[in-house]
Design an enzyme around this catalytic site. Structure first.
Site, short mmCIF file in Angstrom:
data_model
loop_
_atom_site.label_atom_id
_atom_site.label_comp_id
_atom_site.label_asym_id
_atom_site.label_seq_id
_atom_site.Cartn_x
_atom_site.Cartn_y
_atom_site.Cartn_z
N MET A 158 0.85 -1.19 0.00
CA MET A 158 0.00 0.00 0.00
C MET A 158 0.88 1.24 0.00
O MET A 158 1.43 1.64 1.03
CB MET A 158 -0.94 -0.04 1.19
CG MET A 158 -1.93 -1.17 1.11
SD MET A 158 -3.23 -1.04 2.34
CE MET A 158 -4.17 -2.52 1.93
N ASP A 159 1.01 1.83 -1.18
CA ASP A 159 1.93 2.93 -1.38
C ASP A 159 1.38 4.23 -0.78
O ASP A 159 0.21 4.56 -0.98
CB ASP A 159 2.18 3.12 -2.88
CG ASP A 159 3.07 4.30 -3.17
OD1 ASP A 159 4.27 4.23 -2.84
OD2 ASP A 159 2.57 5.29 -3.73
N ALA A 160 2.24 4.96 -0.04
CA ALA A 160 1.91 6.29 0.48
C ALA A 160 0.61 6.30 1.28
O ALA A 160 -0.09 7.31 1.33
CB ALA A 160 1.84 7.30 -0.66
N VAL A 161 0.31 5.20 1.93
CA VAL A 161 -1.01 5.04 2.54
C VAL A 161 -1.20 5.93 3.77
O VAL A 161 -2.34 6.24 4.15
CB VAL A 161 -1.24 3.55 2.90
CG1 VAL A 161 -0.36 3.12 4.07
CG2 VAL A 161 -2.71 3.27 3.19
#
Length: 600
Positions: free
Chosen positions: A246-249
């Protein structure tokens, strides 16, 4: 309770249990929502009619000492006339099939910028890389990690085009605010303006752009946006993705008057997505990418109900500082403060990635002077420094952009020396022995130097560490066994092959920090059944260091051997001299390793 429920399909059994859990999550995220109706919608989106739906068991480790990852772009190795994903698959099988269990392919979707992280279409494979069948084939041979770029979408995406046209889907998919809104409290990872003005059919609109004008933040206050991402997640599981990054979550949920990072609803959305994914695939892993100070990063474990794994973001800057300074004080202090991960959770350890060496995770661990000295030394070895805007608008160093092999060209003195290879291998041996799952960047495996030409062409500092190797050129470099590329690949692969056979290197095995001075960094690992103990000791200086084995306290009734060299230890109260940057793994047992004179 859930551990006793049988697997099931249809409207009862596992589906009923899943619906109850989804409703609980939705009641926190959207208190006014019809949680039953939306719960059914989300379950359908994840593939709720699938025969595979089952109740996950809590606190289960879906990993062991055999697990290790390579991080790579889909086109890090290329061959003219061939889809890069096919070239990548061949490279992995030829060079790393016995060393890594999984591969993180960085965003392989159509994109407009940021080398993939400004996604135009989440449900397509970039034609320049290959197609979904190529992804399936890799997923059949390696555990596949895929990015869920969840905080923002490309300004060229279909959704944002619809936003500008004022039609669905997309009309209310992005965070829109009054241009005079006070956003001074918002935490920023970039120096660009947070609020961007765009022209729409209704006139000018102001949208929220945490990472820049081409990456427009999505509006998760609209449950339809959440539904879109559950549908996307289900598609990824369909094609064999096992791990969801989960990128930049951390920036997901916005509330004016707050820092808009680490908010409660952000954490609850992660828990919801994990719940849905686990019921669909019980061995799925959710990993959160939160490049933030250590105390905040740890919160993404939740109560073993949020991320299965978190990136150990403090490790890269601390380990680089240790190797440059020849002093492990801060690395030891941090190690002692790290809580053991509960069963069902673990750390993802890495030193280098497609991004730079993050500096925010070193906040509170290294002083400003120490950070400054490290940055100065790395600049001498070709580094660029990316900045972020602080609360007062002042620019502060955010990350150092450099190839890791070049970062190890010398010490903090800023002078290149003869120990680059040894220093580089030592830092990887430290990482490989630590609690958690190791992940190694493709350009670390290949000892790729700084690509200043690519940086000059792109204008982006991160391009320094995103080289693309023509397969023929790479093969020629690797065929020369004396080249730095071949030596590094050979030694990292050998070390991984040793590591994967030792139960004491299970990601959740016992770990204690040892105290052997500031020049020797050391820790103890013990298998969960206590049958194997390994003392890991590393000389982090450019001078020989003497290790008193009496200080390590080896048990005299056991036979001890250094797994890395094959040397048997006979005088348990004697001394060992460690060469500059030498590491040793002293074990009372060795599993599945053919070493000279070793009785396994």
């Amino acid at each position: 309770m859930s551990a006793t429920l049988p697997p099931g399909n249809g409207r009862g059994g596992a589906r009923g249990e899943l619906l109850a859990r989804v409703q609980q999550h939705l009641s926190v995220i959207y208190p006014e929502l019809d949680a039953i109706t939306w719960g059914h919608r989300l379950i359908e989106a994840i593939g709720g009619d699938s025969d595979a739906l089952s109740v996950p068991q809590p606190f289960v480790n879906h990993w062991d000492e055999r697990d290790a990852l390579i991080i790579t772009y889909g086109n890090s190795v290329t061959r003219e006339g061939e889809a890069p994903l096919q070239t990548l698959r061949r490279f992995l099988n030829e060079h790393l099939s016995g060393a890594v269990s999984g591969v993180h392919i960085l965003p392989f979707f159509p994109y407009s910028s940021d080398d993939g992280f400004a996604v135009i279409n989440y449900l397509q494979v970039n034609d320049a890389l290959g197609d979904w069948e190529d992804i399936r084939e890799i997923a059949e041979e390696f555990d596949l990690m895929s990015d869920l770029v969840i905080n923002h979408a490309s300004a060229r995406s279909g959704w944002f085009e619809n936003f500008k046209k004022r039609v669905d889907p997309g009309l209310s998919y992005f965070v829109e605010v009054d241009p005079d809104t006070d956003v001074s409290m918002v935490v920023r990872p970039r120096p660009s303006p947070l609020l961007q003005t765009v022209q729409t059919l209704d006139g000018e609109r102001t949208v929220w752009c945490t990472f820049g004008p081409d990456q427009v933040d999505l509006n998760f206050a609209n449950p339809q946006v959440l539904w879109e991402f559950v549908n996307i997640l289900g598609r990824y599981l369909d094609v064999g993705v096992r791990t969801l990054r989960m990128d930049a979550v951390a920036f997901l949920w916005k509330e004016i008057g707050t820092p808009c990072i680490h908010l409660r609803r952000t954490h609850e959305i992660i828990k919801l997505l994990r719940t849905l994914a686990e019921f669909r695939r019980p061995d799925v892993l959710v990993i959160t990418e939160t490049n933030v100070p250590n105390r905040d990063n740890l919160t993404y474990f939740g109560n073993a109900n949020e991320a299965h794994a978190i990136y150990n973001f403090s490790l890269p800057p601390l380990l680089v500082h240790t190797m440059l300074s020849g002093n492990c004080r801060h690395l030891k202090t941090w190690m002692m403060s790290m809580p053991p991960a509960q069963h069902g959770t673990t750390y993802l350890n890495f030193i280098a990635s497609h991004d730079g060496i993050g500096l925010r995770p070193a906040e509170g661990l290294l002083s400003d002077d120490e950070l400054g000295s490290m940055i100065d030394a790395l600049r001498a070895y070709g580094a660029e420094v990316s900045m972020r805007a602080g609360p007062d608008g002042a620019l502060k160093p955010y990350e150092v952009n450099i190839s890791l092999i070049d970062a190890m060209a010398g010490t903090a003195a800023g002078q290149r020396d003869r120990w680059q290879f040894e220093r580089f291998i030592c830092m990887h041996l430290i990482m490989l022995g630590l609690e958690g799952i190791p992940a190694i960047y493709v350009h670390s495996f290949l000892a790729t130097p700084n690509d200043h030409d690519l940086f000059a062409r792109s204008g982006r500092a991160r391009s320094i560490n995103r080289h693309q190797w023509p397969e023929d050129e790479l093969a020629e470099r690797l065929s020369d066994g004396r080249s730095l590329h071949a030596r590094v690949l050979r030694e990292l692969s050998r070390s991984l092959a040793i590591r994967r056979r030792q139960p004491a290197f299970h990601p959740n095995a016992t770990q204690f920090t040892l105290h052997l001075g500031l020049e020797l960094f050391a820790y103890f690992r013990q298998s969960t059944d206590r049958s194997q103990s390994i003392f890991c000791v590393y000389n982090v200086t450019d001078r020989p260091q003497v290790l008193s084995l009496a200080d390590v306290n080896l048990i005299s009734t056991d036979q001890w051997i250094d797994l890395l060299s094959g040397r048997e230890i006979e005088a348990l109260a004697g001394e060992m001299t460690l060469a500059p940057y030498q590491g040793i793994w002293l074990s009372n047992r060795a599993f599945g390793v053919a070493l000279p004179g070793l009785r396994a």
